[in-house]
Design an enzyme around this catalytic site. Structure first.
Site, PDB file in Angstrom:
ATOM      1  N   ARG A 165       0.842  -1.218   0.000  1.00 56.24           N
ATOM      2  CA  ARG A 165       0.000   0.000   0.000  1.00 56.24           C
ATOM      3  C   ARG A 165       0.871   1.260   0.000  1.00 56.24           C
ATOM      4  O   ARG A 165       0.565   2.240   0.690  1.00 56.24           O
ATOM      5  CB  ARG A 165      -0.949   0.039   1.202  1.00 56.24           C
ATOM      6  CG  ARG A 165      -1.953  -1.029   1.247  1.00 56.24           C
ATOM      7  CD  ARG A 165      -2.893  -1.037   0.033  1.00 56.24           C
ATOM      8  NE  ARG A 165      -3.667  -2.258   0.072  1.00 56.24           N
ATOM      9  CZ  ARG A 165      -3.215  -3.392  -0.461  1.00 56.24           C
ATOM     10  NH1 ARG A 165      -2.064  -3.437  -1.115  1.00 56.24           N
ATOM     11  NH2 ARG A 165      -3.924  -4.484  -0.390  1.00 56.24           N
ATOM     12  N   SER A 239     -10.598  -0.039   3.607  1.00 60.56           N
ATOM     13  CA  SER A 239      -9.792  -0.344   4.804  1.00 60.56           C
ATOM     14  C   SER A 239      -9.205   0.962   5.334  1.00 60.56           C
ATOM     15  O   SER A 239      -8.478   1.630   4.605  1.00 60.56           O
ATOM     16  CB  SER A 239      -8.639  -1.272   4.447  1.00 60.56           C
ATOM     17  OG  SER A 239      -9.143  -2.424   3.834  1.00 60.56           O
ATOM     18  N   GLU A 336      -4.348   3.758   6.354  1.00 57.43           N
ATOM     19  CA  GLU A 336      -4.052   3.557   4.932  1.00 57.43           C
ATOM     20  C   GLU A 336      -4.618   4.748   4.141  1.00 57.43           C
ATOM     21  O   GLU A 336      -4.073   5.163   3.119  1.00 57.43           O
ATOM     22  CB  GLU A 336      -4.737   2.259   4.459  1.00 57.43           C
ATOM     23  CG  GLU A 336      -4.600   2.006   2.986  1.00 57.43           C
ATOM     24  CD  GLU A 336      -5.410   0.803   2.501  1.00 57.43           C
ATOM     25  OE1 GLU A 336      -5.276  -0.287   3.085  1.00 57.43           O
ATOM     26  OE2 GLU A 336      -6.171   0.972   1.528  1.00 57.43           O
TER      27      GLU A 336
HETATM   28  C1  LIG Z   1     -15.507   0.270  -0.441  1.00 56.79           C
HETATM   29  C2  LIG Z   1     -14.042   0.445  -0.731  1.00 56.79           C
HETATM   30  C3  LIG Z   1     -13.249  -0.662  -0.975  1.00 56.79           C
HETATM   31  C4  LIG Z   1     -11.884  -0.513  -1.251  1.00 56.79           C
HETATM   32  N1  LIG Z   1     -11.138  -1.640  -1.493  1.00 56.79           N
HETATM   33  C5  LIG Z   1      -9.819  -1.527  -1.762  1.00 56.79           C
HETATM   34  C6  LIG Z   1      -9.026  -2.688  -2.043  1.00 56.79           C
HETATM   35  O1  LIG Z   1      -9.517  -3.798  -2.083  1.00 56.79           O
HETATM   36  N2  LIG Z   1      -7.704  -2.507  -2.270  1.00 56.79           N
HETATM   37  C7  LIG Z   1      -7.120  -1.278  -2.271  1.00 56.79           C
HETATM   38  O2  LIG Z   1      -5.907  -1.193  -2.496  1.00 56.79           O
HETATM   39  N3  LIG Z   1      -7.842  -0.168  -2.019  1.00 56.79           N
HETATM   40  C8  LIG Z   1      -9.167  -0.248  -1.769  1.00 56.79           C
HETATM   41  N4  LIG Z   1      -9.904   0.875  -1.501  1.00 56.79           N
HETATM   42  C9  LIG Z   1      -9.247   2.179  -1.505  1.00 56.79           C
HETATM   43  C10 LIG Z   1      -9.343   2.926  -2.863  1.00 56.79           C
HETATM   44  O3  LIG Z   1     -10.295   2.316  -3.678  1.00 56.79           O
HETATM   45  C11 LIG Z   1      -8.013   2.946  -3.611  1.00 56.79           C
HETATM   46  O4  LIG Z   1      -7.011   3.513  -2.821  1.00 56.79           O
HETATM   47  C12 LIG Z   1      -8.104   3.716  -4.932  1.00 56.79           C
HETATM   48  O5  LIG Z   1      -6.926   3.540  -5.675  1.00 56.79           O
HETATM   49  C13 LIG Z   1      -8.349   5.219  -4.715  1.00 56.79           C
HETATM   50  O6  LIG Z   1      -8.670   5.786  -5.954  1.00 56.79           O
HETATM   51  P1  LIG Z   1      -9.321   7.218  -6.057  1.00 56.79           P
HETATM   52  O7  LIG Z   1      -9.338   7.596  -7.498  1.00 56.79           O
HETATM   53  O8  LIG Z   1     -10.627   7.246  -5.360  1.00 56.79           O
HETATM   54  O9  LIG Z   1      -8.249   8.102  -5.286  1.00 56.79           O
HETATM   55  P2  LIG Z   1      -8.470   9.372  -4.372  1.00 56.79           P
HETATM   56  O10 LIG Z   1      -9.090   8.958  -3.084  1.00 56.79           O
HETATM   57  O11 LIG Z   1      -9.145  10.450  -5.125  1.00 56.79           O
HETATM   58  O12 LIG Z   1      -6.954   9.788  -4.105  1.00 56.79           O
HETATM   59  C14 LIG Z   1      -6.091   8.998  -3.319  1.00 56.79           C
HETATM   60  C15 LIG Z   1      -4.682   9.626  -3.321  1.00 56.79           C
HETATM   61  O13 LIG Z   1      -4.114   9.525  -4.617  1.00 56.79           O
HETATM   62  C16 LIG Z   1      -3.796  10.818  -5.141  1.00 56.79           C
HETATM   63  N5  LIG Z   1      -4.146  10.781  -6.574  1.00 56.79           N
HETATM   64  C17 LIG Z   1      -5.329  10.425  -7.133  1.00 56.79           C
HETATM   65  N6  LIG Z   1      -5.237  10.480  -8.469  1.00 56.79           N
HETATM   66  C18 LIG Z   1      -3.983  10.887  -8.766  1.00 56.79           C
HETATM   67  C19 LIG Z   1      -3.294  11.163  -9.991  1.00 56.79           C
HETATM   68  N7  LIG Z   1      -3.864  11.036 -11.190  1.00 56.79           N
HETATM   69  N8  LIG Z   1      -1.998  11.595  -9.910  1.00 56.79           N
HETATM   70  C20 LIG Z   1      -1.380  11.746  -8.716  1.00 56.79           C
HETATM   71  N9  LIG Z   1      -1.986  11.511  -7.533  1.00 56.79           N
HETATM   72  C21 LIG Z   1      -3.275  11.081  -7.552  1.00 56.79           C
HETATM   73  C22 LIG Z   1      -4.665  11.798  -4.360  1.00 56.79           C
HETATM   74  O14 LIG Z   1      -4.093  13.097  -4.348  1.00 56.79           O
HETATM   75  C23 LIG Z   1      -4.697  11.136  -2.995  1.00 56.79           C
HETATM   76  O15 LIG Z   1      -3.519  11.438  -2.280  1.00 56.79           O
HETATM   77  C24 LIG Z   1     -11.286   0.775  -1.249  1.00 56.79           C
HETATM   78  C25 LIG Z   1     -12.096   1.902  -1.014  1.00 56.79           C
HETATM   79  C26 LIG Z   1     -13.462   1.742  -0.762  1.00 56.79           C
HETATM   80  C27 LIG Z   1     -14.317   2.959  -0.525  1.00 56.79           C
END
Ligand SMILES: Cc1cc2nc3c(=O)[nH]c(=O)nc-3n(C[C@H](O)[C@H](O)[C@H](O)COP(=O)(O)OP(=O)(O)OC[C@H]3O[C@@H](n4cnc5c(N)ncnc54)[C@H](O)[C@@H]3O)c2cc1C
Length: 340
Positions: A165, A239, A336
């Site tokens: 992670r 998580s 996380e």
């Molecule tokens: C119900 C649920 C289940 C989940 N299950 C998992 C799982 O099984 N495994 C797992 O690993 N994660 C899981 N997650 C966490 C999440 O889905 C991941 O971390 C996902 O990659 C976040 O994507 P996002 O676009 O929503 O990022 P955001 O929440 O919008 O951003 C997260 C971080 O990344 C940065 N960021 C986003 N896009 C960019 C970009 N293009 N360039 C540079 N920085 C960027 C942001 O600034 C921030 O710091 C889960 C979340 C939820 C709500």
């Protein structure tokens, strides 16, 4: 030309739905708009914050920045051989759209990551992982844009320094780049990972001996649907804490004291990963609400906003859970979720 909004409540753009105001917000649909927005921020001397699907973020304060909501979409094949295919996805594409693109063509490698919410661009930031597979397993490279200079840089797998992670984008290069596209190498002759969680049990239940990529993805979707709270009903960010890792020597001591302790192989040899969900449950937090906040009743690792929680209440609960786990096990669990 990008459209600028001022003083925007961005809770609706996050899955935890905690109220937070951004000084400026722009929804970006093309890279030209991104460059324009970066130039504008430079002129205003404003920092820039990148927002994908908001599924891994807790905003705790007013964001004195230009928030760029990334909606630059698209997936394409850039190279193919008899056994492999290189797929490039633009970073505002939904991660699950990319997975669907692969499984519809029977290409393997990311099916276990089906239904991880969020965008392609955020996937490398924390090296997303689920059911025994991580992004790094298929990752080739990414193209990023420096937020200060607007210049492009290619990051190889080595440059990304992926860990559990984590990546260089959560450490040394935190907040410095806009990840613009990601290239993965997928297999036309996939070897499926079936040995994790409830996958085998589900296959047996459905009488499937040799699943296809699509069948496996569908099973993953079903397992996740049953176990994880839907953010549209129970706002959450997945998580909330990472599984802590301890040395093998420390683990032996812990296991003596708590023979039921749930654990997995560590990210490096000599380390053991302990289930943070198990620790939180044993510390008495599973399904227990403190005002509008609590750890989900079916999965203790997920912090839920049961309605109208403030960032202050969430942070207080995070500290409460950390203290409870530390008191019982002497282990510090770390978030996380990105706390901003
Ligand atoms: C119900 C649920 C289940 C989940 N299950 C998992 C799982 O099984 N495994 C797992 O690993 N994660 C899981 N997650 C966490 C999440 O889905 C991941 O971390 C996902 O990659 C976040 O994507 P996002 O676009 O929503 O990022 P955001 O929440 O919008 O951003 C997260 C971080 O990344 C940065 N960021 C986003 N896009 C960019 C970009 N293009 N360039 C540079 N920085 C960027 C942001 O600034 C921030 O710091 C889960 C979340 C939820 C709500």
């Amino acid at each position: 030309m990008f459209t600028l909004q001022k003083q925007v409540d961005i809770s609706a753009y996050t899955t935890l739905k905690i109220k937070a105001k951004a000084a400026f917000l722009a929804v970006i649909k093309e890279e030209t708009e991104l460059q324009e927005a970066l130039s504008w921020a430079r002129l205003q001397k404003l920092p820039v914050f990148i927002l994908g699907g908001g599924s891994n973020i807790l905003f705790t304060q007013k964001i004195k920045a230009l928030v760029l909501k990334n909606e630059i979409k698209g997936v394409r094949v850039i190279k193919e051989t008899e056994t492999s295919v290189w797929v490039e996805a633009r970073s505002g594409e939904w991660w699950s759209t990319l997975v669907r693109f692969a499984i519809e063509r029977r290409w393997g490698g990311i099916e276990n990551l089906y239904y991880v919410p969020g965008t392609v661009g955020a996937a490398p930031v924390q090296n997303i992982g689920a059911y025994g597979v991580e992004l790094k397993d298929t990752f080739v490279s990414l193209r990023a844009i420096n937020l200060k200079t607007g210049k492009e840089k290619i990051f190889t797998k080595k440059d990304c320094a992926f860990g559990y992670r984590s990546s260089v984008f959560k450490n040394k290069e935190k907040g410095k780049y806009f990840i613009a596209s990601v290239t993965l190498k997928l297999s036309k002759k996939p070897v499926l990972r079936l040995d994790y969680g409830d996958i085998r049990a589900q296959l047996n239940e459905q009488g499937i001996k040799r699943p296809s990529v699509q069948q496996l993805a569908e099973i993953i979707r079903k397992i996740r649907d049953n176990k994880l709270p839907n953010p549209a009903i129970y706002p959450n960010a997945g998580s909330f804490f990472k599984n802590p890792e301890v040395t093998k020597a420390d683990f032996v001591g812990l296991q003596k004291k708590f023979p039921e302790i749930k654990f997995f192989p560590g990210s490096k040899s000599g380390l053991v990963k302990i289930s943070a969900g198990w620790l939180i449950e044993q510390a008495g937090f599973k399904g227990k609400r403190y005002g509008p906040v609590g750890m989900y009743e079916k999965q203790a690792l997920i912090l839920v906003n049961y309605g109208g929680a403030s960032a202050k209440q969430v942070l207080a609960h995070v500290r409460r859970v950390q203290a409870g786990v530390y008191q019982k096990f002497g282990i510090k669990i770390e978030p996380e979720v990105n706390i901003i």
